[in-house]
Design a protein around this motif. Sequence first.
Motif, PDB file in Angstrom:
ATOM      1  N   THR A  82       0.811  -1.222   0.000  1.00 55.16           N
ATOM      2  CA  THR A  82       0.000   0.000   0.000  1.00 55.16           C
ATOM      3  C   THR A  82       0.840   1.266   0.000  1.00 55.16           C
ATOM      4  O   THR A  82       0.315   2.341  -0.241  1.00 55.16           O
ATOM      5  CB  THR A  82      -0.913   0.025   1.250  1.00 55.16           C
ATOM      6  OG1 THR A  82      -0.112  -0.044   2.411  1.00 55.16           O
ATOM      7  CG2 THR A  82      -1.898  -1.109   1.214  1.00 55.16           C
ATOM      8  N   THR A  83       2.126   1.177   0.265  1.00 62.26           N
ATOM      9  CA  THR A  83       2.961   2.374   0.308  1.00 62.26           C
ATOM     10  C   THR A  83       3.479   2.769  -1.060  1.00 62.26           C
ATOM     11  O   THR A  83       3.905   3.900  -1.247  1.00 62.26           O
ATOM     12  CB  THR A  83       4.150   2.161   1.252  1.00 62.26           C
ATOM     13  OG1 THR A  83       4.914   1.069   0.782  1.00 62.26           O
ATOM     14  CG2 THR A  83       3.691   1.929   2.671  1.00 62.26           C
ATOM     15  N   THR A  84       3.430   1.918  -2.005  1.00 63.98           N
ATOM     16  CA  THR A  84       3.928   2.254  -3.335  1.00 63.98           C
ATOM     17  C   THR A  84       2.753   2.553  -4.259  1.00 63.98           C
ATOM     18  O   THR A  84       1.667   1.997  -4.111  1.00 63.98           O
ATOM     19  CB  THR A  84       4.734   1.087  -3.920  1.00 63.98           C
ATOM     20  OG1 THR A  84       3.890  -0.050  -4.011  1.00 63.98           O
ATOM     21  CG2 THR A  84       5.945   0.789  -3.079  1.00 63.98           C
ATOM     22  N   LEU A  85       2.996   3.444  -5.158  1.00 63.84           N
ATOM     23  CA  LEU A  85       1.983   3.776  -6.167  1.00 63.84           C
ATOM     24  C   LEU A  85       2.404   3.150  -7.479  1.00 63.84           C
ATOM     25  O   LEU A  85       3.507   3.382  -7.968  1.00 63.84           O
ATOM     26  CB  LEU A  85       1.868   5.291  -6.323  1.00 63.84           C
ATOM     27  CG  LEU A  85       1.385   6.081  -5.090  1.00 63.84           C
ATOM     28  CD1 LEU A  85       1.466   7.568  -5.368  1.00 63.84           C
ATOM     29  CD2 LEU A  85      -0.026   5.690  -4.722  1.00 63.84           C
ATOM     30  N   ASP A  86       1.536   2.347  -8.034  1.00 66.40           N
ATOM     31  CA  ASP A  86       1.856   1.765  -9.328  1.00 66.40           C
ATOM     32  C   ASP A  86       1.497   2.762 -10.433  1.00 66.40           C
ATOM     33  O   ASP A  86       0.914   3.806 -10.201  1.00 66.40           O
ATOM     34  CB  ASP A  86       1.163   0.414  -9.509  1.00 66.40           C
ATOM     35  CG  ASP A  86      -0.344   0.523  -9.465  1.00 66.40           C
ATOM     36  OD1 ASP A  86      -0.836   1.614  -9.129  1.00 66.40           O
ATOM     37  OD2 ASP A  86      -1.029  -0.462  -9.768  1.00 66.40           O
ATOM     38  N   SER A  87       1.834   2.434 -11.633  1.00 69.24           N
ATOM     39  CA  SER A  87       1.643   3.364 -12.754  1.00 69.24           C
ATOM     40  C   SER A  87       0.165   3.619 -13.038  1.00 69.24           C
ATOM     41  O   SER A  87      -0.208   4.716 -13.456  1.00 69.24           O
ATOM     42  CB  SER A  87       2.346   2.844 -13.995  1.00 69.24           C
ATOM     43  OG  SER A  87       1.755   1.623 -14.405  1.00 69.24           O
ATOM     44  N   ASN A  88      -0.683   2.641 -12.813  1.00 69.22           N
ATOM     45  CA  ASN A  88      -2.124   2.849 -13.050  1.00 69.22           C
ATOM     46  C   ASN A  88      -2.704   3.875 -12.074  1.00 69.22           C
ATOM     47  O   ASN A  88      -3.520   4.721 -12.444  1.00 69.22           O
ATOM     48  CB  ASN A  88      -2.877   1.525 -12.918  1.00 69.22           C
ATOM     49  CG  ASN A  88      -2.560   0.577 -14.044  1.00 69.22           C
ATOM     50  OD1 ASN A  88      -2.146   1.011 -15.121  1.00 69.22           O
ATOM     51  ND2 ASN A  88      -2.728  -0.716 -13.804  1.00 69.22           N
ATOM     52  N   THR A  89      -2.301   3.830 -10.821  1.00 68.38           N
ATOM     53  CA  THR A  89      -2.797   4.772  -9.829  1.00 68.38           C
ATOM     54  C   THR A  89      -2.306   6.183 -10.137  1.00 68.38           C
ATOM     55  O   THR A  89      -3.059   7.156 -10.049  1.00 68.38           O
ATOM     56  CB  THR A  89      -2.340   4.350  -8.415  1.00 68.38           C
ATOM     57  OG1 THR A  89      -2.737   3.006  -8.187  1.00 68.38           O
ATOM     58  CG2 THR A  89      -2.924   5.244  -7.355  1.00 68.38           C
ATOM     59  N   ILE A  90      -1.045   6.306 -10.527  1.00 66.85           N
ATOM     60  CA  ILE A  90      -0.495   7.622 -10.883  1.00 66.85           C
ATOM     61  C   ILE A  90      -1.202   8.173 -12.112  1.00 66.85           C
ATOM     62  O   ILE A  90      -1.553   9.357 -12.163  1.00 66.85           O
ATOM     63  CB  ILE A  90       1.030   7.519 -11.105  1.00 66.85           C
ATOM     64  CG1 ILE A  90       1.716   7.218  -9.782  1.00 66.85           C
ATOM     65  CG2 ILE A  90       1.580   8.809 -11.709  1.00 66.85           C
ATOM     66  CD1 ILE A  90       3.193   6.938  -9.898  1.00 66.85           C
ATOM     67  N   LEU A  93      -4.252   7.524 -13.074  1.00 71.02           N
ATOM     68  CA  LEU A  93      -5.593   7.906 -12.649  1.00 71.02           C
ATOM     69  C   LEU A  93      -5.572   9.257 -11.916  1.00 71.02           C
ATOM     70  O   LEU A  93      -6.414  10.114 -12.164  1.00 71.02           O
ATOM     71  CB  LEU A  93      -6.197   6.816 -11.764  1.00 71.02           C
ATOM     72  CG  LEU A  93      -7.623   7.079 -11.257  1.00 71.02           C
ATOM     73  CD1 LEU A  93      -8.592   7.153 -12.428  1.00 71.02           C
ATOM     74  CD2 LEU A  93      -8.035   5.997 -10.281  1.00 71.02           C
ATOM     75  N   MET A  94      -4.604   9.448 -11.023  1.00 67.38           N
ATOM     76  CA  MET A  94      -4.508  10.702 -10.272  1.00 67.38           C
ATOM     77  C   MET A  94      -4.194  11.884 -11.194  1.00 67.38           C
ATOM     78  O   MET A  94      -4.761  12.970 -11.051  1.00 67.38           O
ATOM     79  CB  MET A  94      -3.440  10.578  -9.173  1.00 67.38           C
ATOM     80  CG  MET A  94      -3.871   9.659  -8.041  1.00 67.38           C
ATOM     81  SD  MET A  94      -2.578   9.334  -6.848  1.00 67.38           S
ATOM     82  CE  MET A  94      -2.177  10.950  -6.287  1.00 67.38           C
ATOM     83  N   VAL A  95      -3.319  11.675 -12.167  1.00 68.98           N
ATOM     84  CA  VAL A  95      -2.988  12.739 -13.127  1.00 68.98           C
ATOM     85  C   VAL A  95      -4.203  13.059 -13.991  1.00 68.98           C
ATOM     86  O   VAL A  95      -4.486  14.228 -14.282  1.00 68.98           O
ATOM     87  CB  VAL A  95      -1.776  12.324 -13.983  1.00 68.98           C
ATOM     88  CG1 VAL A  95      -1.587  13.254 -15.169  1.00 68.98           C
ATOM     89  CG2 VAL A  95      -0.520  12.277 -13.133  1.00 68.98           C
ATOM     90  N   THR A  96      -4.944  12.030 -14.381  1.00 66.15           N
ATOM     91  CA  THR A  96      -6.152  12.242 -15.189  1.00 66.15           C
ATOM     92  C   THR A  96      -7.192  13.045 -14.412  1.00 66.15           C
ATOM     93  O   THR A  96      -7.810  13.973 -14.953  1.00 66.15           O
ATOM     94  CB  THR A  96      -6.740  10.884 -15.628  1.00 66.15           C
ATOM     95  OG1 THR A  96      -5.741  10.145 -16.332  1.00 66.15           O
ATOM     96  CG2 THR A  96      -7.947  11.074 -16.517  1.00 66.15           C
ATOM     97  N   ILE A  97      -7.395  12.700 -13.145  1.00 66.20           N
ATOM     98  CA  ILE A  97      -8.371  13.431 -12.315  1.00 66.20           C
ATOM     99  C   ILE A  97      -7.925  14.888 -12.137  1.00 66.20           C
ATOM    100  O   ILE A  97      -8.727  15.815 -12.289  1.00 66.20           O
ATOM    101  CB  ILE A  97      -8.556  12.728 -10.960  1.00 66.20           C
ATOM    102  CG1 ILE A  97      -9.272  11.389 -11.162  1.00 66.20           C
ATOM    103  CG2 ILE A  97      -9.332  13.608  -9.989  1.00 66.20           C
ATOM    104  CD1 ILE A  97      -9.327  10.521  -9.918  1.00 66.20           C
ATOM    105  N   ALA A  98      -6.666  15.098 -11.828  1.00 62.84           N
ATOM    106  CA  ALA A  98      -6.159  16.472 -11.650  1.00 62.84           C
ATOM    107  C   ALA A  98      -6.282  17.267 -12.939  1.00 62.84           C
ATOM    108  O   ALA A  98      -6.673  18.444 -12.934  1.00 62.84           O
ATOM    109  CB  ALA A  98      -4.707  16.431 -11.173  1.00 62.84           C
ATOM    110  N   GLY A  99      -5.944  16.633 -14.066  1.00 59.59           N
ATOM    111  CA  GLY A  99      -6.073  17.318 -15.362  1.00 59.59           C
ATOM    112  C   GLY A  99      -7.513  17.673 -15.672  1.00 59.59           C
ATOM    113  O   GLY A  99      -7.810  18.751 -16.204  1.00 59.59           O
ATOM    114  N   SER A 100      -8.419  16.744 -15.343  1.00 58.84           N
ATOM    115  CA  SER A 100      -9.841  17.010 -15.590  1.00 58.84           C
ATOM    116  C   SER A 100     -10.319  18.205 -14.753  1.00 58.84           C
ATOM    117  O   SER A 100     -11.048  19.074 -15.253  1.00 58.84           O
ATOM    118  CB  SER A 100     -10.677  15.781 -15.255  1.00 58.84           C
ATOM    119  OG  SER A 100     -10.337  14.712 -16.086  1.00 58.84           O
TER     120      SER A 100
END
Length: 108
Positions: free
Chosen positions: A3-11, A13-20
């Motif tokens: 749970t402490t690491t962020l995989d590429s899919n989570t990153i 998703l977070m970039v997509t949400i922030a961009g939106s």
Amino acid sequence: MDTTTLDSNTITLMVTIAGSWLTLVGLIFFQFSRLDTKINALDTKFDTKIDALDTKIDTKIDALGRDVTDVRERLARVEGHLMGPGSLAPGPSPAPADGLDDDHRRAG
């Protein structure tokens, strides 16, 4: 999965949400700016129409005032001729003999 690491899919998703969110905020500001421009244009057009109407009303009121003044002058001349020397108009009404107004007459 750790749970402490962020995989590429989570990153991603977070970039997509922030961009939106940034895109939505940008579009809101852009639309507000366009709306403000249109409101200012309508305000200018409205002010122009109101000023024209105000000028037209002032012109009509001035003309009406001149007409009323002209009628008053003519009426004063007619009254002057009617009340002038040698006219058949009666003199001023006499004052009441007892010194009282018509409103203060004694009853009985």
